[in-house]
Scaffold this active site. Structure first.
Site, PDB file in Angstrom:
ATOM      1  CB  SER A 128      73.971  32.804   8.171  1.00  0.00           C
ATOM      2  OG  SER A 128      73.700  34.169   8.115  1.00  0.00           O
ATOM      3  CG  ASP A 282      77.787  35.516  14.512  1.00  0.00           C
ATOM      4  OD1 ASP A 282      77.643  36.652  14.026  1.00  0.00           O
ATOM      5  OD2 ASP A 282      77.291  34.487  14.003  1.00  0.00           O
ATOM      6  CG  HIS A 311      77.911  35.513  10.482  1.00  0.00           C
ATOM      7  ND1 HIS A 311      76.904  34.961  11.246  1.00  0.00           N
ATOM      8  CD2 HIS A 311      77.469  35.446   9.190  1.00  0.00           C
ATOM      9  CE1 HIS A 311      75.906  34.584  10.471  1.00  0.00           C
ATOM     10  NE2 HIS A 311      76.226  34.862   9.217  1.00  0.00           N
TER      11      HIS A 311
END
Length: 357
Positions: A128, A282, A311
């Protein structure tokens, strides 16, 4: 929470503000070898600390501490490194200055080179916001990064991703206790709203459709929202969350000095062997973004992490996704490095931190 802190006196940010000093919290795992060639850098993600990365670190793990020296620097704004919640006036609380991904990388570069004397990194990886940092490392220091593995991330924050950030920011700051960031007590209603907006994005539609949250021990959707999501942010400092959101929202390797806002051009400077690992479900950083970016990386490859965890496939909670990521990192570390060579980098005309003000 065991960690070390590297202090950088008079650290000038891209915004023009100066942290006096900047405090970079970090933890190391394993032992640096004699020629300093076994270092792995593993930056943290949004609201995570070094502890959130430890599922990949240890003897026999993908980042095997019997072989590698792993450095996990904490993101500015996460409450351990310099953040609104721990910085003295004049940059405390709501006055904490804007911090870019490149500011984080610049501080980490000083840690790696000045504290440990490392001239090349066997791998930079991260999830991320850690992936945003991974890409920036590969662009800012192309001669230093041998391999890069951004997972559940991208080279830039897309407009759609930015809309999500606007949503959680609004949810947090409409609390009457917010007071423009000068709150006397935590804005609890705002934090709960923040968590519930986040919940619709962190996991995929399929995760909720198949009631996968029940496998995590939650009897109902409301139980999941209250115990998993709300409690995840219950103790967070609101200003810290907003500082990290700002860093996230403005991320784009194309804004690296020398790239003139051209993301494709910036990606073309990467020499590392780069393996991008997007999650197939995601909602923040969809695989299409990584497929687009990979076309401009000389030695780039994309592999989709399977599953419905969206995610959060990068967080280690899904055994299948965790195994997929771990196997990919092992394979990448066993492969020949990219074009990085010791001592080559900014001096040969590639964009880098040397161009910062």
């Amino acid at each position: 929470m065991t960690h070390d802190v590297y202090e950088i006196e008079d650290f000038v940010l891209e915004s023009g503000a100066t942290l006096r000093p900047a405090r970079l919290a970090y933890r190391t795992y394993g032992t640096l070898n004699a020629d300093r060639s076994n270092a792995v850098l593993f930056p943290t993600w949004f609201a995570g600390t070094h502890e959130a990365n430890e599922w990949l670190i240890g003897p026999g793990e993908a980042l095997d501490t019997d072989r590698y020296f792993v450095i996990v620097p904490n993101l500015f704004g996460n409450g351990l490194s310099s953040s609104p919640s721990n910085t003295p006036p004049p940059y405390d609380r709501a006055r904490f200055p804007a911090v870019s991904v490149r500011d984080n990388v610049a501080a980490q570069h000083r840690l790696v080179t000045e504290v440990f004397g490392i001239e090349r990194l066997a791998l930079v990886t991260g999830c991320s916001m850690g992936a945003l940092q991974t890409y920036q490392w590969a662009v800012s220091h192309p001669g230093m990064v041998e391999r890069a593995a951004p997972y559940c991330g991208a080279a830039r924050t897309s407009p759609h991703n930015s809309v999500f950030i606007e949503g959680v920011r609004a949810a947090l700051t409409t609390d009457q206790d917010w007071r423009g960031g000068w709150y006397d007590r935590p804005p609890r209603a705002g934090l709960r709203a923040f968590a519930r907006v986040y919940a619709g994005w962190g996991f995929s539609q399929a995760f909720y459709r198949t009631h996968t949250y029940r496998e995590l021990g939650h009897a109902s959707l409301e139980d999941f929202l209250a115990h998993f999501w709300e409690m995840n942010f219950h103790h967070a400092d609101a200003n810290d969350l907003l500082a990290m959101l700002d860093t996230w929202q403005r991320a784009d390797v194309g804004t690296t000095p020398g790239c003139d806002g051209d993301t494709a051009r910036a990606l073309g400077t990467i020499r590392a062997r780069l393996l991008a690992l997007p999650s197939e479900t995601d909602l923040y950083f969809p695989p299409a973004d990584e497929e687009w970016a990979s076309a401009f990386v000389r030695d780039g490859e994309v592999r989709e992490i399977p599953g419905v965890w969206g995610h959060l496939a990068g967080g280690g909670g899904d055994p299948k996704a965790a195994a997929f990521i771990a196997d990919a990192l092992r394979e990448l570390l066993a492969s020949p490095p990219g074009g990085a060579t010791t001592g080559v980098g900014e001096a040969d005309g590639a964009p880098g931190e040397g161009a910062r003000p």
